[in-house]
Scaffold this active site. Structure first.
Site, mmCIF file in Angstrom:
data_model
loop_
_atom_site.group_PDB
_atom_site.id
_atom_site.type_symbol
_atom_site.label_atom_id
_atom_site.label_comp_id
_atom_site.label_asym_id
_atom_site.label_seq_id
_atom_site.Cartn_x
_atom_site.Cartn_y
_atom_site.Cartn_z
ATOM 1 N N ASP A 147 0.217 -12.011 -0.492
ATOM 2 C CA ASP A 147 0.932 -11.222 0.507
ATOM 3 C C ASP A 147 2.301 -10.879 -0.052
ATOM 4 O OD1 ASP A 147 1.029 -9.823 2.828
ATOM 5 O OD2 ASP A 147 1.174 -11.536 4.166
ATOM 6 N N ALA A 186 -7.897 -0.383 1.286
ATOM 7 C CA ALA A 186 -6.768 0.279 1.942
ATOM 8 C C ALA A 186 -7.018 1.781 2.018
ATOM 9 C CB ALA A 186 -5.476 0.000 1.170
ATOM 10 N N CYS A 224 -15.709 -6.145 10.470
ATOM 11 C CA CYS A 224 -16.511 -5.118 9.797
ATOM 12 C C CYS A 224 -16.109 -4.856 8.343
ATOM 13 C CB CYS A 224 -16.448 -3.819 10.590
ATOM 14 S SG CYS A 224 -17.091 -3.965 12.262
ATOM 15 N N ARG A 272 -2.979 -10.121 3.565
ATOM 16 C CA ARG A 272 -3.333 -11.308 4.339
ATOM 17 C C ARG A 272 -3.251 -11.008 5.838
ATOM 18 N NH1 ARG A 272 0.366 -15.298 2.884
ATOM 19 N NH2 ARG A 272 -0.480 -15.194 0.763
ATOM 20 N N SER A 273 -3.579 -9.777 6.218
ATOM 21 C CA SER A 273 -3.581 -9.440 7.639
ATOM 22 C C SER A 273 -4.724 -10.163 8.336
ATOM 23 C CB SER A 273 -3.739 -7.923 7.823
ATOM 24 O OG SER A 273 -5.072 -7.530 7.535
#
Length: 332
Positions: free
Chosen positions: A218, A275, A160, A195-196
């Site tokens: 990252d 974030a 999403c 980079r999750s």
């Protein structure tokens, strides 16, 4: 006395999430209005972490769903019972979509591998994976496979927040719709700081799959993503140098301590903060970087994409869901 408007560099502007989400939410309302009884499919959200921020997001999701004539149920469960409850919901005929509020186990060691949260994501049936985070949709994303069926008629769900980023860039006409599908970011350079597996990597892959060169940043590494490939840059390449060439900068560091230097941002770039923390000084950015477009919060667009995914799941699989298929019944 009214507050003084913040100073803006020439052409700089702040982009509000409502501006991007509104047409999608109207599209969703129009689709639901054509359904039997004018009521849309049902999403079940699982909350097992006791996190006040996650509960707030769940309340926000519920309000959006009610406004758009969709159904939402929040189920609060103990973390140890979550997998069992997910498996029940996978087979429950009245449930069209499932989502989980993360983190549940976070970085705690897991019997199932590096992350128990990753294992939980893969527990959700692809018929009901409204977040598009399970193995089936992840694999489809990284292979740039855009449909779930061999005939190419049923579109995949996409994660999403990454999808919200793409739709924001389309809204701002960063995508070139004169080019063929899959090439509309050709010639563009993006930087994704995160980079999750939930946010940063899918964003990088989606932009790369559309033709962009993507710098993936990252905490201890800097990679280049191109379509289907990860490239190691030269060791003397810096994050600053990558950002200075970028047309798009996506900020996703979950920490108040991280702040990108606004002077690195190229004039005319698009900056999107995904974030919960602000990863850049908004006032300085908008005051000093001409023609920059900045979105500080993307949550409302993310919820619109969640609703969109739910409608897509309902359209693709409603007959199988009504038969109680799910759980161990997988797409081929």
């Amino acid at each position: 006395m009214a507050a003084e408007a913040p100073a803006l560099a020439p052409g700089a502007r702040k982009v509000l999430a409502d501006e991007v989400a509104a047409p999608f939410r109207q599209e969703i309302r129009d689709a639901v209005a054509k359904m039997e009884g004018g009521v849309g499919p049902k999403l079940v959200g699982f909350l097992a972490n006791g996190d006040p921020a996650a509960k707030k997001y769940a309340e926000w999701t519920g309000k959006a769903f009610v406004a758009d004539n969709l159904r939402f149920e929040l189920r609060e469960v103990q973390e140890g019972n979550l997998e069992e409850e997910l498996e029940k919901a996978n087979k429950e005929p009245g449930v069209d979509g499932i989502m989980i509020y993360y983190p549940v186990f976070g970085q705690r060691p897991s019997f199932h591998g590096g992350s128990h949260d990753d294992y939980l994501r893969d527990t959700v049936s692809p018929f009901k994976d409204a977040e598009g985070l399970g193995h089936f949709y992840r694999r489809a994303l990284y292979k740039n496979r855009r449909t779930v069926d061999a005939e190419g008629q049923k579109k995949c769900c996409l994660p999403c927040t990454p999808l919200a980023v793409v739709k924001t860039l389309e809204h701002l006409k960063v995508y070139d719709h004169h080019l063929p599908l899959g090439e509309r970011m050709t010639g563009k350079t993006a930087v994704v700081v995160n980079r999750s597996e939930v946010v940063g990597r899918p964003i990088a892959a989606m932009l790369a799959n559309d033709g962009a060169k993507v710098w993936s940043v990252d905490i201890d590494s800097l990679y280049i993503f191109t379509r289907g490939k990860l490239v190691l840059p030269s060791t003397d390449t810096s994050v600053e140098a990558a950002v200075r060439e970028a047309d798009i900068v996506i900020l996703g560091v979950p920490s108040d301590k991280y702040k990108m230097n606004p002077s690195w941002i190229k004039e005319g770039a698009v900056v999107i903060n995904v974030a919960t923390s602000k990863n850049i000084d908004e006032k300085e950015l908008l005051a000093t970087r001409p023609n920059v477009r900045y979105m500080g919060q993307i949550g409302k667009v993310t919820v619109a994409m969640l609703e969109r995914n739910l409608l897509r799941l309902h359209e693709n699989f409603k007959d199988l869901v009504n038969q109680g298929k799910g759980g161990d019944y997988h797409l081929v």
